[in-house]
Write an enzyme that holds these catalytic residues in place. Sequence first.
Site, PDB file in Angstrom:
ATOM      1  N   HIS A  51       0.881  -1.116  -0.136  1.00 42.84           N
ATOM      2  CA  HIS A  51       0.004   0.017  -0.108  1.00 42.84           C
ATOM      3  C   HIS A  51       1.021   1.465  -0.084  1.00 42.84           C
ATOM      4  CE1 HIS A  51      -3.715  -2.229   1.612  1.00 42.84           C
ATOM      5  NE2 HIS A  51      -3.680  -2.247   0.317  1.00 42.84           N
ATOM      6  N   CYS A 107       3.114 -11.889   2.642  1.00 41.57           N
ATOM      7  CA  CYS A 107       4.029 -11.858   3.623  1.00 41.57           C
ATOM      8  C   CYS A 107       4.159 -13.323   4.331  1.00 41.57           C
ATOM      9  CB  CYS A 107       3.736 -10.721   4.640  1.00 41.57           C
ATOM     10  SG  CYS A 107       4.763 -10.637   6.072  1.00 41.57           S
ATOM     11  N   HIS A 135     -10.223  -4.505   4.542  1.00 40.86           N
ATOM     12  CA  HIS A 135      -8.894  -4.716   4.399  1.00 40.86           C
ATOM     13  C   HIS A 135      -8.372  -5.912   3.645  1.00 40.86           C
ATOM     14  CE1 HIS A 135      -4.314  -4.704   4.997  1.00 40.86           C
ATOM     15  NE2 HIS A 135      -4.500  -3.370   5.262  1.00 40.86           N
ATOM     16  N   GLU A 137      -5.756  -7.906   3.492  1.00 42.26           N
ATOM     17  CA  GLU A 137      -5.471  -9.003   4.639  1.00 42.26           C
ATOM     18  C   GLU A 137      -6.497  -9.586   5.097  1.00 42.26           C
ATOM     19  OE1 GLU A 137      -2.866  -9.635   8.672  1.00 42.26           O
ATOM     20  OE2 GLU A 137      -2.465  -7.951   7.407  1.00 42.26           O
ATOM     21  N   THR A 176      -2.385  -8.573  11.060  1.00 46.01           N
ATOM     22  CA  THR A 176      -0.817  -8.568  11.543  1.00 46.01           C
ATOM     23  C   THR A 176      -0.525  -6.989  11.657  1.00 46.01           C
ATOM     24  OG1 THR A 176      -0.030  -8.249   9.246  1.00 46.01           O
ATOM     25  CG2 THR A 176      -0.267 -10.370  10.416  1.00 46.01           C
ATOM     26  N   SER A 234      -3.125   2.237   4.092  1.00 50.49           N
ATOM     27  CA  SER A 234      -2.022   1.420   4.907  1.00 50.49           C
ATOM     28  C   SER A 234      -2.466   1.286   6.191  1.00 50.49           C
ATOM     29  CB  SER A 234      -0.385   2.113   4.630  1.00 50.49           C
ATOM     30  OG  SER A 234       0.386   1.396   5.448  1.00 50.49           O
ATOM     31  N   SER A 235      -2.767  -0.176   6.625  1.00 48.97           N
ATOM     32  CA  SER A 235      -3.348   0.148   8.070  1.00 48.97           C
ATOM     33  C   SER A 235      -2.274   0.285   9.043  1.00 48.97           C
ATOM     34  CB  SER A 235      -3.857  -1.380   8.202  1.00 48.97           C
ATOM     35  OG  SER A 235      -4.302  -2.000   9.631  1.00 48.97           O
ATOM     36  N   ASN A 236      -0.890  -0.117   8.881  1.00 51.28           N
ATOM     37  CA  ASN A 236       0.046  -0.191   9.817  1.00 51.28           C
ATOM     38  C   ASN A 236       0.386   1.656   9.960  1.00 51.28           C
ATOM     39  OD1 ASN A 236       2.922   0.283   8.698  1.00 51.28           O
ATOM     40  ND2 ASN A 236       1.991  -1.060   7.423  1.00 51.28           N
ATOM     41  N   SER A 286       5.318   0.112   4.420  1.00 49.22           N
ATOM     42  CA  SER A 286       5.378   0.148   3.248  1.00 49.22           C
ATOM     43  C   SER A 286       5.999   1.278   2.388  1.00 49.22           C
ATOM     44  CB  SER A 286       3.884  -0.183   2.569  1.00 49.22           C
ATOM     45  OG  SER A 286       2.878   0.434   3.066  1.00 49.22           O
TER      46      SER A 286
END
Length: 327
Positions: A51, A107, A135, A137, A176, A234-236, A286
Site C-alpha cells: 500500500h 508475507c 482490508h 489482509e 498483522t 496502509s493499516s500499519n 510500506s
Amino acid sequence: MTDPAPQAPLLSIRLAAPRGFCAGVDRAILMVERAIEKYGAPVYVRHEIVHNRHVVEGLETKGAVFVEELSEIEDSTRPVIFSAHGVPKAVPADAESRGMFYLDATCPLVSKVHVEANRHHDEGRHILMIGHEGHPEVEGTLGQLPDGAITLVETVEDANTVDAPDPAKLAYVTQTTLSLDDTVEIVNALTRRFPAIRGPHKNDICYATTNRQAAVKAIAEGCDMMFVVGAPNSSNSVRLVEVAEKAGCPQAQLVQKSGEVDWPALEAAVANKGGSFCIGLTAGASAPESLVQGVIDEAAKRFTVQVEEVTVSSEDVIFKLPRALIA
C-alpha cells in the site's frame, strides 16, 4: 540539501527507528522486480503489491501492470503476482483454471495466520478474527475457509456482543498490522467472555508493526507534532498516527510525501512557540526511506534542522524469494 535562510528558526526532528520497509514488503517488491527481469514485461500484479503509490508507480515504470481481478488480464500467458496482503483461496484456484503462471508474494507472517486459521478449523473451532473489515489482509484470511467459519471482530464493543456457536470450541486470530494496545483490549474482552478461547502460539501482530509502534511511543510525548509517512489505505501507517496521539503527541498527521506537509502551518506553529519546536518523523512498513528523507530535505529549506534518530530495536529479518525467482 538547500541551505536554510539566515537565522532560520530551529526545528528539531526526532526520527523514529525502526521505520519504513519491513521484510515482507522488501520481499514483495523484489519479487516483482525479479519477475520482470526474468520473464520480461508485462508482469501482472493483483492488487497493489504493497500500500504505497510511490512504490506502485515505480514498479509500473519497470513493467508491472496492476489489476484488481484476474479477469482484467488480457494475456493469460504472462506471469501474475499476488500482493503481500494475501488472497482468498479462490484466487489461486481461479488462476489455475485460467492456466496462469502465478507467484504468491503473501508475507510469510500473514501466511502464518492462514495456517493457524486452517488448523483451528480442522480441529472444529469457530474462529474470531480481530481486524478491519474490507482490508485486503482480512479478506484474504476470511477467504481461507468456508463462509461462516470466521467471524470478524473490529472493536471491544464487537467482542462484548459477538455470538459464538460453541464457546468451548472457539479460537481467535488477528490482522498483522493492528494497534497492539487496542488489540490487547479486544483480546481481554474475548477471554473474559470465553475463557476457553484459543489464541495463537505467538502474537499475530508482526514484528515490524510492533517495533514501529514502540519507536513512535518512545518519541511521541516529547514532540510538538508527528508526521507519519505512509498511505491512507496502509493499516500499519494509520495505526502509527493513532499510537502517536495516544502516547502524548498533541498532533499527528499522515502524509504520503513531503508535498502533503502543510509547511506554512508548520512555520506558523514554530513561530508561535518562539523557541525550539520538535517534530517526530516515522514511516509505515510500506513507505520507502526516500520519502522520509524528502520531508527532512524540505524542512531544511525552511528551518535550521537538527535530526536525532531514536532507535528502540534493530531488525535483521529476511524472507527468502520463491525458488522460481532465484535461478
